[in-house]
Each structure stands twice: as structure tokens, then as C-alpha cells.
Scaffold this active site. Sequence first.
Site, short mmCIF file in Angstrom:
data_model
loop_
_atom_site.label_atom_id
_atom_site.label_comp_id
_atom_site.label_asym_id
_atom_site.label_seq_id
_atom_site.Cartn_x
_atom_site.Cartn_y
_atom_site.Cartn_z
N GLY A 16 0.83 -1.18 -0.03
CA GLY A 16 -0.03 -0.05 0.07
C GLY A 16 0.95 1.25 0.04
N GLU A 35 11.33 3.32 5.42
CA GLU A 35 11.23 1.89 5.74
C GLU A 35 12.34 1.40 6.50
OE1 GLU A 35 8.76 -0.64 4.90
OE2 GLU A 35 10.26 -1.88 6.28
N CYS A 43 3.96 -8.99 2.20
CA CYS A 43 3.59 -9.61 0.98
C CYS A 43 4.89 -10.21 0.16
CB CYS A 43 2.73 -8.64 0.13
SG CYS A 43 2.46 -9.74 -1.41
N CYS A 48 2.39 -13.43 1.03
CA CYS A 48 2.09 -14.00 -0.21
C CYS A 48 2.94 -14.74 -1.18
CB CYS A 48 1.28 -12.96 -1.17
SG CYS A 48 0.59 -11.36 -0.20
N LYS A 51 5.09 -17.47 0.40
CA LYS A 51 4.09 -18.56 0.74
C LYS A 51 3.76 -19.28 -0.75
CE LYS A 51 0.23 -17.71 -0.07
NZ LYS A 51 -0.84 -17.03 0.74
N ALA A 115 11.18 5.29 11.66
CA ALA A 115 10.33 6.53 11.74
C ALA A 115 9.58 6.51 12.76
CB ALA A 115 9.38 6.54 10.45
N TYR A 177 -6.30 -18.35 7.63
CA TYR A 177 -5.66 -18.43 6.09
C TYR A 177 -4.30 -18.95 6.38
CZ TYR A 177 -8.36 -14.77 3.63
OH TYR A 177 -9.50 -14.20 2.94
N GLU A 181 -3.18 -22.68 5.20
CA GLU A 181 -2.18 -22.62 3.87
C GLU A 181 -0.55 -23.46 4.47
OE1 GLU A 181 -1.67 -18.52 3.01
OE2 GLU A 181 -3.18 -18.66 1.47
N ARG A 198 -9.38 -23.84 17.89
CA ARG A 198 -10.06 -23.68 19.27
C ARG A 198 -11.66 -24.00 18.76
NH1 ARG A 198 -9.59 -17.50 20.56
NH2 ARG A 198 -10.32 -16.57 18.54
N ASP A 303 -2.95 -3.21 6.37
CA ASP A 303 -3.33 -3.87 7.43
C ASP A 303 -3.33 -3.23 8.73
OD1 ASP A 303 -2.92 -5.82 5.46
OD2 ASP A 303 -1.62 -6.90 6.42
N THR A 311 -3.34 -7.90 0.32
CA THR A 311 -2.59 -7.22 -0.33
C THR A 311 -3.19 -6.09 -1.39
OG1 THR A 311 -0.74 -8.49 -0.10
CG2 THR A 311 -0.69 -7.21 -2.18
N HIS A 436 -14.63 -26.07 -22.49
CA HIS A 436 -14.44 -27.46 -22.42
C HIS A 436 -13.20 -28.12 -22.64
CE1 HIS A 436 -16.74 -31.12 -21.10
NE2 HIS A 436 -16.19 -31.58 -22.65
N GLU A 441 -16.12 -24.39 -16.21
CA GLU A 441 -17.16 -24.33 -16.89
C GLU A 441 -18.48 -24.88 -16.10
OE1 GLU A 441 -17.74 -27.29 -19.97
OE2 GLU A 441 -16.22 -28.40 -19.05
P1 NDP Z 1 -6.80 -15.39 10.81
O1 NDP Z 1 -7.51 -13.94 11.38
O2 NDP Z 1 -7.18 -15.53 9.27
O3 NDP Z 1 -6.98 -16.54 11.61
C1 NDP Z 1 -6.67 -16.47 12.98
C2 NDP Z 1 -6.95 -17.86 13.48
O4 NDP Z 1 -6.43 -17.84 14.93
C3 NDP Z 1 -8.66 -17.92 13.73
O5 NDP Z 1 -8.71 -19.38 13.31
C4 NDP Z 1 -8.68 -17.69 15.19
O6 NDP Z 1 -9.62 -18.45 15.52
C5 NDP Z 1 -7.40 -18.29 15.83
N1 NDP Z 1 -7.20 -17.49 17.11
C6 NDP Z 1 -7.17 -16.20 17.29
N2 NDP Z 1 -6.90 -16.09 18.68
C7 NDP Z 1 -6.63 -17.17 19.31
C8 NDP Z 1 -6.26 -17.90 20.36
N3 NDP Z 1 -6.06 -16.83 21.44
N4 NDP Z 1 -6.02 -19.06 20.67
C9 NDP Z 1 -6.24 -19.86 19.51
N5 NDP Z 1 -6.58 -19.45 18.55
C10 NDP Z 1 -6.86 -18.27 18.30
O7 NDP Z 1 -5.34 -14.75 10.83
P2 NDP Z 1 -3.96 -15.39 10.07
O8 NDP Z 1 -3.02 -15.17 10.95
O9 NDP Z 1 -4.25 -16.71 9.35
O10 NDP Z 1 -3.90 -14.38 8.76
C11 NDP Z 1 -3.83 -13.03 9.08
C12 NDP Z 1 -4.44 -12.31 7.98
O11 NDP Z 1 -3.79 -11.86 6.93
C13 NDP Z 1 -5.68 -13.02 7.27
O12 NDP Z 1 -6.90 -12.65 7.89
C14 NDP Z 1 -5.53 -12.41 5.95
O13 NDP Z 1 -6.44 -11.39 6.10
C15 NDP Z 1 -4.43 -12.28 5.58
N6 NDP Z 1 -3.73 -13.35 4.81
C16 NDP Z 1 -4.39 -13.53 3.55
C17 NDP Z 1 -4.04 -14.56 2.74
C18 NDP Z 1 -4.22 -14.77 1.51
O14 NDP Z 1 -4.99 -13.88 0.92
N7 NDP Z 1 -4.14 -16.20 0.72
C19 NDP Z 1 -2.92 -15.61 3.23
C20 NDP Z 1 -2.35 -15.44 4.56
C21 NDP Z 1 -2.99 -14.38 5.20
P3 NDP Z 1 -11.53 -17.94 15.48
O15 NDP Z 1 -11.75 -18.11 14.12
O16 NDP Z 1 -11.93 -18.76 16.50
O17 NDP Z 1 -11.35 -16.36 16.03
#
Ligand code: NDP
Length: 451
Positions: A16, A35, A43, A48, A51, A115, A177, A181, A198, A303, A311, A436, A441
Site C-alpha cells: 500500500g 522503511e 507480501c 503472499c 508462501k 520512523a 488463512y 495454507e 479452538r 493492514d 494485499t 470445455h 465451465e
Molecule cells: P486469521 O485472522 O485469518 O486467523 C486467525 C486464527 O487464529 C483464527 O482461526 C482464530 O480463531 C485463531 N485464534 C485467534 N486467537 C486465538 C487464540 N487466542 N487461541 C487460539 N486460536 C486463536 O489470521 P492469520 O494469522 O491466518 O492471517 C492474518 C491475515 O492475513 C488474514 O486474516 C488475511 O487477511 C491475511 N492473509 C491472507 C492470505 C491470502 O490472501 N491467501 C494468506 C495469509 C494471510 P477464531 O476463528 O475462532 O477467531
Amino acid sequence: MSQYDYDLLVIGAGSGGVRASRTAARLGARVAVVEERYLGGTCVNVGCVPKKLLVYASHYAETFQVAPGFGWHLGATRFDWSELLANKDREIARLNEVYRGLLQNTGVTLFEARARVLGPNRVAVGDREITAERILIAVGGWPWKPDIPGIDLAITSNEAFYLNELPASIVIVGGGYIAVEFAGIFNGLGVDTHLCYRGDLFLRGFDKDVRDHAASELRKKGITLHFNTEICSIAEEPGGGYRIQTDVNEEWCAGLVMYATGRQPMIDDLGLEHTAVQITEAGTIAVDEFMQTHEPSIYALGDVTGPVALTPVALAQGQALAQNLYGGDDIKLSYKNIPAAVFSQPTIATVGLTEEEARASYERIDIYKSSFGPMQYSLSAIGERALIKLVVDRDTDRVLGCHMVGPDAGEIVQGLAVALTAGATKADFDRTIGIHPTLAEEFVTLRQVAE
Ligand code: NDP
């Protein structure tokens, strides 16, 4: 002459921040970026890009498995983790330089330093002070881990990209996510992979059918899913590895523990207390629809502002902000129909409303769905199944949501996102001719409303 050193000072050279800087500079603004870590942000460096490279790497195991069905018999294969990481690091170093070039070519000044905001128009950059008419905070996020005994022994995705060696087994905590992944990555690379979440079912917020389907496919691939389970403590084992105590009275041993429990904005020690910038309950910087904070000269995006930490969203925000400030535009971004993919194996991709969201806001919803074996696995014993699903408003015929689990889901759903953004109806899907034979499709041949 302006009374400030720069028109715009951007803190953070991630997706961004860089997009905003380049666009603003192209529109004639005098721009500087500060920076302290790496060019390209999460990313490019620990998100991204690396990964996806690891996802590609981990897919080869399955490709080799499928090959004999197509008449290909490979000799002994060997996987070298350090070679992969070295190649990945080289590619990222190349991208870092691409980012440097992008800034240089548009005349943006880059300060590689820390900064700290000193006031509405003043920023300490390393040991000097710089003034700017406007400041943009685009510092991104950082992995967050809950505070339990032994948590420092657990890695996050940041460290996963730099492991000296692959463990024999791993417990990944989280159900979002990153957890899903990385479970696919480690499993594909031969690590005995356990995912611990959980709640009842991971990927909260995704369509329930998608979550169920993904859980079943991940299990088929050999990932052990532990739902309704939390980790209480982690301790080092004398002989190496870790002992993990769960709240369901189980004790596990694993070579590595990784937490993917969300990310937090990186605003500690940024000096925001010297300004009127406000922080939300979620810990993000509060902004209005034009990305302006409560301090009129300070903007924030990406973020650090949440709630859509993706991203392409940060890129769109950076572009819109620069055009609004320096191009005379008045762009208000829409956060509707943002497509997203989870690069799990198989991939999940989605745009628009889930069935549950649609049912909560519309009276009459029709669901179309299909589950089938992708052709690429038809000559092998890999029993992977794909799922596609459309959510339609019966009253207007508008397609409200498209969901897919299967090969290339991200590539396919990107196209469908254009259709949804344009307001496509189910009739539009029906009169579209398919290509096809493809998986895609299937989206234009669904005729039967699901019971
Ligand atoms: P997410 O917010 O997607 O998931 C966090 C997970 O951790 C959830 O399942 C949550 O559970 C769990 N959690 C949170 N707190 C606790 C805790 N205290 N104890 C146990 N479990 C817990 O975060 P990520 O870290 O996976 O990714 C961060 C962000 O990065 C994503 O939301 C996404 O926006 C971005 N991202 C995007 C990707 C893509 O576009 N392919 C790839 C990777 C990241 P619950 O659901 O119960 O709250």
C-alpha cells in the site's frame, strides 16, 4: 515554496505504501518513503510471494504421484529444503530491488531507517527530523501469539520461511488463512502435520459447505485436524522437539510448533501519542472512508487499519488515496465483493456472500452446487473432489456469492469476481458458453437448485 520538506511522507514500503508513493509522485507530489526493514513489506518478504512459492514446491509430491497414470515414470526423487529456501531468497532479493527501482524511477526519496511520528507534520527518521504536509502510515502488521507458558518456543509464519531444516512433525495452531495454507505446505513436503483449532470447524467466515469440504479434503491428504482444542502449554523435550499440553487433556510431541493466530498492527512506538490519531478497539488505526485519521494531516491504510488485511486491498487504497490527494479525484472504495483465496491444497476461493450471510439478509435464496472429481486426477488414485457453489437471490436473480474448492480456484474466481462486480444474474451465468473441458465451465452449467 512549500514550508515542508515533502508533500507526502509515507511510513512503510509495503504494497500500500509503495503504491501510494509512486502514484502521488507521478501526480507531481514530492514524496519520501521511510522503511526500516525490507522493501515490499509482508507480501513480498514473509507473506503472499514466498508462501505461494512454497505452495508450488509442496505440490510436486502430488504431481509425481499422478505422473504414472499419464505414462510418466520418474526415477528416485529428492527434495532439498535448503535449495528451495536459497532460491526463494534470491527471488525475494530480486523483488526487493524491483521495488527500489519503482520508487527511484518515480522520483520518490527512500530513507532506510526507523520512523517515529513527532507531531502532525513532523517525523523523526533515524537521527534526523523531516517535515511533511501529509503523513501516510502504512506500517502493516506482525504475527500475534497468545500468552501461554512456553509460547516463545513456538514459531510464526515469519520464521517458517527461514527454517534451517524441516521438522519431522509440526503442530500448527489457528484456523485461518495462514494455518490452513502452511498445513498444506508442510504436509506436501512430507512433514507429519497437525492443525489445532479452538472452534468446531476452521475457516470461520467462509461458507459452511466450503469449510466442511476443505476439512474433508485436508484430512484425505493426511493432515490431522484437531478441532475444539486449545494448547495450554509448550515445553522443550530433552531429546529435541516439544511437548504440548492441550485443554482436552492430551499431550502431544512435535518437532515444531507454529502459531497462526492472527496479526496485529505494528503501531507500538510509532509516536502516535503526539497526534490526535485514534486507535480502534481492535488495535487498528481509526480512519474514515478516505483513509484520513482523526489527525487531519495523517492518513493510514492497509493492514494497520484492518479489517480486510489483503494485499490487493492495500494496493487499491494506496492508488485511491494518492489520486484523491494529488489527482483531484474523489474515490470511495467499495469493500463489497472482495475476492479472496486460501492457497490450501486444494485451493479455496470465494467472492461475495456465503450462504449463511445471504440467508441472513435476503428472504429467498437459491443455492446451486456441485462436487466432482477434477479430470487431472482421473488417471490416478488421488481421490480429491472439487466443490463449486453459487448463492443466488431468487427475487432479483442476482448472483450474490461464488465459492470454490479445487485446483486453480483462485484463477477461476478472479474472473467470476468481475461478473459479480458487474451485477451478473444467474441468467447471465446460464447464457454464458463454457470452455470445455475445464473446471470453470461448471459455474455456467449449474441448473438444479440444491435441496
Ligand atoms: P486469521 O485472522 O485469518 O486467523 C486467525 C486464527 O487464529 C483464527 O482461526 C482464530 O480463531 C485463531 N485464534 C485467534 N486467537 C486465538 C487464540 N487466542 N487461541 C487460539 N486460536 C486463536 O489470521 P492469520 O494469522 O491466518 O492471517 C492474518 C491475515 O492475513 C488474514 O486474516 C488475511 O487477511 C491475511 N492473509 C491472507 C492470505 C491470502 O490472501 N491467501 C494468506 C495469509 C494471510 P477464531 O476463528 O475462532 O477467531
